[in-house]
Design an enzyme around this catalytic site. Structure first.
Site, PDB file in Angstrom:
ATOM      1  N   LEU A   1     -31.534 -51.991 -26.428  1.00 62.77           N
ATOM      2  CA  LEU A   1     -30.802 -51.514 -27.597  1.00 62.77           C
ATOM      3  C   LEU A   1     -30.343 -52.689 -28.448  1.00 62.77           C
ATOM      4  O   LEU A   1     -29.944 -53.721 -27.908  1.00 62.77           O
ATOM      5  CB  LEU A   1     -29.576 -50.718 -27.164  1.00 62.77           C
ATOM      6  CG  LEU A   1     -29.834 -49.433 -26.417  1.00 62.77           C
ATOM      7  CD1 LEU A   1     -28.530 -48.875 -25.875  1.00 62.77           C
ATOM      8  CD2 LEU A   1     -30.499 -48.429 -27.333  1.00 62.77           C
ATOM      9  N   PRO A   2     -30.340 -52.536 -29.760  1.00 63.52           N
ATOM     10  CA  PRO A   2     -29.829 -53.601 -30.629  1.00 63.52           C
ATOM     11  C   PRO A   2     -28.299 -53.565 -30.711  1.00 63.52           C
ATOM     12  O   PRO A   2     -27.713 -53.380 -31.782  1.00 63.52           O
ATOM     13  CB  PRO A   2     -30.497 -53.297 -31.967  1.00 63.52           C
ATOM     14  CG  PRO A   2     -30.659 -51.808 -31.971  1.00 63.52           C
ATOM     15  CD  PRO A   2     -30.940 -51.440 -30.532  1.00 63.52           C
ATOM     16  N   CYS A   3     -27.645 -53.715 -29.564  1.00 64.39           N
ATOM     17  CA  CYS A   3     -26.184 -53.655 -29.483  1.00 64.39           C
ATOM     18  C   CYS A   3     -25.514 -54.705 -30.358  1.00 64.39           C
ATOM     19  O   CYS A   3     -24.372 -54.530 -30.777  1.00 64.39           O
ATOM     20  CB  CYS A   3     -25.723 -53.850 -28.039  1.00 64.39           C
ATOM     21  SG  CYS A   3     -26.313 -52.597 -26.909  1.00 64.39           S
ATOM     22  N   HIS A   4     -26.232 -55.786 -30.638  1.00 65.10           N
ATOM     23  CA  HIS A   4     -25.659 -56.852 -31.462  1.00 65.10           C
ATOM     24  C   HIS A   4     -25.383 -56.374 -32.884  1.00 65.10           C
ATOM     25  O   HIS A   4     -24.646 -57.021 -33.621  1.00 65.10           O
ATOM     26  CB  HIS A   4     -26.576 -58.072 -31.472  1.00 65.10           C
ATOM     27  CG  HIS A   4     -27.907 -57.824 -32.081  1.00 65.10           C
ATOM     28  ND1 HIS A   4     -28.907 -57.101 -31.433  1.00 65.10           N
ATOM     29  CD2 HIS A   4     -28.425 -58.189 -33.284  1.00 65.10           C
ATOM     30  CE1 HIS A   4     -29.968 -57.050 -32.227  1.00 65.10           C
ATOM     31  NE2 HIS A   4     -29.706 -57.703 -33.342  1.00 65.10           N
TER      32      HIS A   4
END
Length: 106
Positions: A51-54
């Site tokens: 996931l692109p949690c950033h």
């Protein structure tokens, strides 16, 4: 769908070069007061989901000090590599980089 899985589905759709706040993700899940639960879900997300949690930040554009991938310096590097714009005080320029989807995420 569980709350956590709904969070993961929303975060998966955040386009490169854009960010959302924890509160926005909570709102999109239908639980507008659950921004802390969003952070908890992301912190505990399965690593295999990639996931692109950033791309999730505080509503004022601050980066989280507890970013799971190495702290806010790593988060900033990842966002800058995608073209996210920062203000002079080190916050994401939310006016330029905040994602507001026009269609519901399914």
């Amino acid at each position: 769908m569980s709350f956590n899985n709904r969070v993961y589905e929303i975060v998966r759709h955040i386009p490169e070069g854009m960010v959302v706040s924890y509160g926005q993700v909570a709102y999109m899940t239908g639980s507008w007061r659950a921004s802390r639960a969003v952070g908890y879900a992301l912190h505990n997300s399965p690593r295999d989901r990639k996931l692109p949690c950033h791309r999730v930040v505080f509503k004022d554009g601050r980066l989280t000090t507890g970013f799971a991938f190495g702290g806010k310096d790593v988060q900033r590097q990842m966002l800058e590599a995608e073209g996210v714009v920062f203000t002079a005080d080190g916050r994401v320029d939310m006016a330029k980089c905040c994602w507001n989807p026009q269609e519901p995420i399914s």
